[in-house]
Design a protein around this motif. Structure first.
Motif, mmCIF file in Angstrom:
data_model
loop_
_atom_site.group_PDB
_atom_site.id
_atom_site.type_symbol
_atom_site.label_atom_id
_atom_site.label_comp_id
_atom_site.label_asym_id
_atom_site.label_seq_id
_atom_site.Cartn_x
_atom_site.Cartn_y
_atom_site.Cartn_z
ATOM 1 N N ASP A 103 0.806 -1.222 0.000
ATOM 2 C CA ASP A 103 0.000 0.000 0.000
ATOM 3 C C ASP A 103 0.837 1.269 0.000
ATOM 4 O OD1 ASP A 103 -2.488 -1.190 -0.160
ATOM 5 O OD2 ASP A 103 -2.645 -1.464 1.996
ATOM 6 N N GLY A 104 2.132 1.170 0.281
ATOM 7 C CA GLY A 104 3.023 2.306 0.098
ATOM 8 C C GLY A 104 3.086 3.294 1.246
ATOM 9 N N PRO A 105 3.674 4.476 0.991
ATOM 10 C CA PRO A 105 4.011 5.437 2.052
ATOM 11 C C PRO A 105 2.840 5.897 2.910
ATOM 12 C CG PRO A 105 5.077 6.051 -0.005
ATOM 13 C CD PRO A 105 4.137 4.942 -0.335
ATOM 14 N N THR A 106 1.656 6.027 2.320
ATOM 15 C CA THR A 106 0.524 6.534 3.105
ATOM 16 C C THR A 106 0.044 5.529 4.138
ATOM 17 O OG1 THR A 106 -1.051 5.735 1.438
ATOM 18 C CG2 THR A 106 -0.284 8.022 1.238
ATOM 19 N N HIS A 107 0.423 4.265 3.978
ATOM 20 C CA HIS A 107 -0.116 3.220 4.848
ATOM 21 C C HIS A 107 0.929 2.580 5.761
ATOM 22 C CE1 HIS A 107 -3.659 3.720 2.457
ATOM 23 N NE2 HIS A 107 -4.275 2.721 3.048
ATOM 24 N N GLN A 108 2.198 2.931 5.601
ATOM 25 C CA GLN A 108 3.211 2.364 6.492
ATOM 26 C C GLN A 108 2.980 2.885 7.910
ATOM 27 O OE1 GLN A 108 4.945 0.143 5.084
ATOM 28 N NE2 GLN A 108 5.266 0.709 2.952
ATOM 29 N N GLY A 109 2.919 1.968 8.868
ATOM 30 C CA GLY A 109 2.687 2.373 10.259
ATOM 31 C C GLY A 109 3.996 2.618 10.977
ATOM 32 N N GLN A 110 4.755 3.613 10.521
ATOM 33 C CA GLN A 110 6.110 3.786 11.029
ATOM 34 C C GLN A 110 6.261 4.934 12.022
ATOM 35 O OE1 GLN A 110 7.403 4.681 6.766
ATOM 36 N NE2 GLN A 110 8.856 5.991 7.863
ATOM 37 N N TYR A 111 5.163 5.629 12.351
ATOM 38 C CA TYR A 111 5.309 6.822 13.193
ATOM 39 C C TYR A 111 4.668 6.709 14.571
ATOM 40 C CZ TYR A 111 6.711 8.722 8.695
ATOM 41 O OH TYR A 111 7.357 8.926 7.495
ATOM 42 N N ASP A 112 3.890 5.670 14.832
ATOM 43 C CA ASP A 112 3.144 5.635 16.099
ATOM 44 C C ASP A 112 4.048 5.547 17.319
ATOM 45 O OD1 ASP A 112 3.170 2.493 16.942
ATOM 46 O OD2 ASP A 112 2.987 2.687 14.773
ATOM 47 N N ILE A 113 5.196 4.874 17.194
ATOM 48 C CA ILE A 113 6.111 4.811 18.334
ATOM 49 C C ILE A 113 6.541 6.219 18.720
ATOM 50 C CG2 ILE A 113 8.375 4.016 19.123
ATOM 51 C CD1 ILE A 113 8.071 1.596 17.306
ATOM 52 N N SER A 114 6.875 7.011 17.728
ATOM 53 C CA SER A 114 7.347 8.370 17.983
ATOM 54 C C SER A 114 6.250 9.256 18.553
ATOM 55 C CB SER A 114 7.893 8.991 16.688
ATOM 56 O OG SER A 114 9.001 8.267 16.205
ATOM 57 N N TYR A 115 5.053 9.205 17.956
ATOM 58 C CA TYR A 115 4.051 10.160 18.424
ATOM 59 C C TYR A 115 3.433 9.755 19.754
ATOM 60 C CZ TYR A 115 0.101 7.679 15.920
ATOM 61 O OH TYR A 115 -0.850 6.804 15.454
ATOM 62 N N PHE A 116 3.395 8.478 20.072
ATOM 63 C CA PHE A 116 2.846 8.087 21.369
ATOM 64 C C PHE A 116 3.823 8.316 22.520
ATOM 65 C CE2 PHE A 116 -0.757 5.755 19.464
ATOM 66 C CZ PHE A 116 -1.741 6.198 20.331
ATOM 67 N N ARG A 117 5.100 8.430 22.213
ATOM 68 C CA ARG A 117 6.076 8.701 23.267
ATOM 69 C C ARG A 117 5.805 10.030 23.959
ATOM 70 N NH1 ARG A 117 11.890 9.237 21.981
ATOM 71 N NH2 ARG A 117 11.898 9.569 24.227
ATOM 72 N N SER A 118 5.191 10.961 23.244
ATOM 73 C CA SER A 118 5.056 12.323 23.758
ATOM 74 C C SER A 118 3.719 12.607 24.416
ATOM 75 C CB SER A 118 5.269 13.320 22.609
ATOM 76 O OG SER A 118 4.255 13.148 21.622
ATOM 77 N N ILE A 119 2.784 11.667 24.405
ATOM 78 C CA ILE A 119 1.433 11.950 24.897
ATOM 79 C C ILE A 119 1.336 11.635 26.391
ATOM 80 C CG2 ILE A 119 -1.018 11.487 24.604
ATOM 81 C CD1 ILE A 119 -0.480 10.684 21.753
ATOM 82 N N PRO A 120 0.884 12.578 27.202
ATOM 83 C CA PRO A 120 0.853 12.365 28.650
ATOM 84 C C PRO A 120 -0.064 11.224 29.076
ATOM 85 C CG PRO A 120 -0.418 14.316 28.040
ATOM 86 C CD PRO A 120 0.339 13.887 26.826
ATOM 87 N N ASN A 121 0.359 10.530 30.113
ATOM 88 C CA ASN A 121 -0.421 9.501 30.819
ATOM 89 C C ASN A 121 -0.590 8.184 30.063
ATOM 90 O OD1 ASN A 121 -0.954 11.019 33.201
ATOM 91 N ND2 ASN A 121 -2.538 12.161 32.099
ATOM 92 N N PHE A 122 -0.129 8.091 28.834
ATOM 93 C CA PHE A 122 -0.308 6.857 28.079
ATOM 94 C C PHE A 122 0.699 5.785 28.508
ATOM 95 C CE2 PHE A 122 -3.205 8.808 25.142
ATOM 96 C CZ PHE A 122 -3.865 7.753 24.533
ATOM 97 N N THR A 123 0.207 4.564 28.625
ATOM 98 C CA THR A 123 1.062 3.391 28.738
ATOM 99 C C THR A 123 1.143 2.776 27.350
ATOM 100 O OG1 THR A 123 0.487 2.965 31.045
ATOM 101 C CG2 THR A 123 1.318 1.103 29.768
ATOM 102 N N VAL A 124 2.356 2.573 26.855
ATOM 103 C CA VAL A 124 2.557 2.175 25.459
ATOM 104 C C VAL A 124 3.334 0.861 25.420
ATOM 105 C CG1 VAL A 124 3.431 2.900 23.217
ATOM 106 C CG2 VAL A 124 2.624 4.617 24.843
ATOM 107 N N MET A 125 2.806 -0.103 24.665
ATOM 108 C CA MET A 125 3.415 -1.441 24.661
ATOM 109 C C MET A 125 3.286 -2.098 23.294
ATOM 110 S SD MET A 125 0.436 -3.276 26.974
ATOM 111 C CE MET A 125 0.007 -1.766 27.854
ATOM 112 N N ALA A 126 4.040 -3.167 23.102
ATOM 113 C CA ALA A 126 3.973 -3.949 21.857
ATOM 114 C C ALA A 126 4.347 -5.385 22.168
ATOM 115 C CB ALA A 126 4.907 -3.369 20.797
ATOM 116 N N PRO A 127 3.565 -6.362 21.694
ATOM 117 C CA PRO A 127 3.838 -7.766 22.001
ATOM 118 C C PRO A 127 4.885 -8.372 21.074
ATOM 119 C CG PRO A 127 1.851 -7.613 20.703
ATOM 120 C CD PRO A 127 2.310 -6.196 20.934
ATOM 121 N N LYS A 128 5.606 -9.353 21.590
ATOM 122 C CA LYS A 128 6.592 -10.058 20.770
ATOM 123 C C LYS A 128 5.938 -11.147 19.931
ATOM 124 C CE LYS A 128 8.093 -13.716 24.034
ATOM 125 N NZ LYS A 128 7.095 -13.485 25.095
ATOM 126 N N ASP A 129 4.744 -11.604 20.334
ATOM 127 C CA ASP A 129 4.034 -12.640 19.587
ATOM 128 C C ASP A 129 2.552 -12.556 19.927
ATOM 129 O OD1 ASP A 129 3.608 -14.021 22.076
ATOM 130 O OD2 ASP A 129 5.565 -14.972 21.854
#
Length: 643
Positions: free
Chosen positions: A427-453
């Motif tokens: 689907d190309g550049p408009t659909h790559q999910g490559q920015y959420d790690i960066s933008y969620f780092r800055s939002i107050p009170n959020f707990t941010v995680m990602a599973p290994k499997d």
């Protein structure tokens, strides 16, 4: 004329209706042949073949501007604008993009991957035209689904207040949910309304009112409304809405009747100011399987044209992360009626279609309205519900302000599951999910995680719903790792705690989410060169497990971070910043997506281009830490060399 001979849409000017209908058949044949072989969006393009041909009969594409909303409905547009010969390369590396792309063609006047952007963009072009004293037509083509997006409604509201700005919106309505039936009566009324006699009557009333001998300066409201009443005499109810917003409404018309559409578009261009032409089409038109299952055939992997069935993979794959998420959420909802699943028109893609079928009362689809989805969830959380918003990573970018303003600042217990996080492929550049790690780092009170499997996904979902605050977890596109899933009794994780997967003294590898598997494989490759690694599954981006990571980094002295997201402000940056805050001087190598757009290709091809395969990561590590010398073999952590 053969479709293969068309390189410019103006070549179609002057063709008879019969010739255009023949061209429509050729477009559908080519469209089906390519998508059935390589995969892609099917139903949207099949539905607008006649619409495209009719509209382009009334445009000069050397001058006029057309903006297609979303872009996956523009395959017919691509086929008549010089991309017939290489259409076989659709969505493949170096080939034709699946969406519109300004760098690909002079006829792609505006890039589009997300919905609801076309009216704003085309109106901006109309502004530029008028400001620069030029004279060309500006057209936006938008689907009824994309019209639910707030941005589209904002643009309509603005355009309606510009009565002297010629501007055409074509509403491609393939759902019929807001449309009166298409038929002879509505067509007749539409023709009558815009015929010279009706226009003359409206103008005459307007002129005559000026000569009435009113007492005082104010004209009675009843007389003021007379002109509008005449004007709306033949407007269907849905059209009256657009008329009240300042548009001239025409339609609905049959989106597969070329001659009728040509006449209507020609009439629309002659009307000054904003005009909306309502065109009723059938999604998947011309392919019975796509017409019968308009959701399933919106987009397809390779399939058999004769049977319409997908071509099965040669090797069985584990269930997708989306499916595991959907199945797990259903079980959670069965046990807790306060948990609500929310999607923004992507039920099937996110796995929430399983909840829709199983417990429809605990399922909400807001349409293409990510901003509304986030604040709706915030409102639910205020009054005791536990909403779970499942939205693609790339689409959630559209609601960044709502994440901060409505959820983060108020510290509300809303869970966000970010599907398609990381590299998604064709689907190309408009659909790559490559920015959420960066933008969620800055939002107050959020707990941010990602599973290994996928098993850890189950536990993280439970963790989110047990936590009294906003949470987000990212999951990749495609199949899981094939681990054994838990049926029930999932224990929540301890917030901010990572885990050590293997131990070694030479290198510390800290991986996040989907890249944990690659980190383990990299460690195994390094081991063959005599380099032992400690591998940590970080699990949490916010908060980081500094109590685990910092002592290991201090002891080992060499650190590698691995993530499937942009390096700018990403997971590796969070690690480096935590070192700096503690004045911990450690040699650190960050591996992830560099500061570049990731074009369409298969996920594996994209990873190879970015240096993100385990073998490539290994070579980068060896070079970075000086372990790649051909005349020596590194052994242990003593920095000694053995010949």
């Amino acid at each position: 004329m053969r479709l293969s001979e068309v390189s410019h849409p103006n070549q179609l000017h002057g063709l008879t209706t019969a010739q255009l209908e023949d061209m429509a058949c050729q477009i559908r044949e080519r469209h089906l042949q390519v998508v059935s072989t390589s995969g892609g969006h099917l139903g949207p393009g099949l539905g607008v073949v006649e619409l495209t041909l009719a509209l382009y009969q009334t445009l000069d594409l050397d001058e006029d501007k057309i903006v297609w909303d979303v872009g996956h409905q523009a395959y017919p547009h691509k086929l008549i604008t010089g991309r017939y010969s290489n259409f076989d390369s659709l969505r493949q590396k170096g080939g034709v993009a699946g969406y519109l792309k300004r760098s690909e063609s002079l006829f792609d006047h505006f890039g589009a991957g997300h919905a609801s952007t076309s009216i704003s963009a085309a109106l901006g072009m109309a502004f530029a035209r008028d400001r620069l004293g030029k004279n060309y037509k500006c057209v936006a083509v938008i689907g009824d689904g994309a019209l639910t997006g707030g941005m589209a409604l904002e643009a309509i509201n603005h355009a309606g207040h510009l009565p002297n700005t010629p501007f055409l919106v074509v509403l491609n309505d393939n759902d019929m949910s807001i449309s009166p039936p298409v038929g002879a009566l509505s067509t007749y009324l539409n023709r009558m309304r815009h015929s010279p006699p009706i226009q003359f009557l409206s103008d005459s009333v307007q002129e005559g009112v000026k000569n009435f001998p009113f007492i005082g300066k104010d004209i009675p409201q009843e007389i003021k409304s007379l002109t509008g009443s005449v004007k709306r005499l033949a407007v269907p109810k849905v059209g009256a809405v657009f008329e009240e917003l300042g548009f001239t409404y025409m339609g609905p018309i049959d989106g597969h009747d070329i001659s009728e559409m040509v006449r209507t578009f020609q009439a629309a261009h002659r009307i000054g100011g904003p005009v909306l032409v309502h065109v009723a089409t059938t999604k998947g038109k011309g392919y019975p399987y796509a017409e019968a299952d308009q959701v399933g055939y919106h987009a397809q992997s390779a399939f058999d044209l004769t049977t319409g069935k997908s071509i099965p993979s040669k090797t069985p794959k584990p269930p997708s992360y989306s499916k595991v998420f959907g199945q797990t959420l259903v079980k959670i909802c069965e046990q807790n009626s306060k948990v609500i699943g929310i999607t923004a028109a992507m039920a099937t893609g996110t796995g929430l279609d399983l909840l829709q079928k199983a417990i429809p009362d605990q399922y909400v689809d807001v349409g293409i309205a990510e901003q509304h989805a986030v604040t709706l969830a915030a409102g639910m959380a205020c009054d005791g519900l536990r909403p779970v918003c499942a939205i693609y990573s790339t689409f959630l970018q559209r609601a960044f302000d709502q994440l901060i303003h409505d959820v983060g600042i108020q510290n509300l217990p809303v869970t966000f599951v970010l599907d398609r996080a990381g590299i998604v492929g064709a689907d190309g550049p408009t659909h790559q999910g490559q920015y959420d790690i960066s933008y969620f780092r800055s939002i107050p009170n959020f707990t941010v995680m990602a599973p290994k499997d996928e098993a850890e996904l189950q536990r993280m979902l439970v963790t989110c719903l047990h936590h009294d605050g906003p949470c987000t977890l990212r999951i990749p596109r495609g199949p899981g790792e094939g681990v054994t899933l838990m049926e029930e009794g999932w224990e929540p994780l301890k917030i901010g705690r990572g885990e050590v997967l293997s131990e070694g003294d030479d290198l510390l590898i800290i991986a996040y989410g989907a890249m944990v598997a690659s980190a383990k494989e990299t460690s195994n490759i390094l081991k063959k060169s005599g380099i032992s690694s400690t591998v940590v599954n970080a699990r949490f981006l916010r908060p980081l497990d500094q109590a685990l990571i910092h002592p290991l980094a201090r002891r080992i002295g060499k650190v590698v971070t691995i993530e499937e997201g942009t390096l700018l402000g990403g997971f590796g940056s969070a690690i480096v910043e935590s070192f700096a805050d503690q004045d911990l001087k450690v040699s650190t190598l960050r591996i992830g997506i560099p500061d570049k757009l990731v074009d369409h290709a298969s996920p594996q091809q994209s990873k190879e281009a970015l240096g993100l395969t385990p073998n490539q990561i290994t070579q980068t590590i060896l070079k970075r830490f000086g372990w790649d010398k051909s005349d020596s073999i590194y052994v242990g952590n003593s920095n000694t060399e053995s010949l």
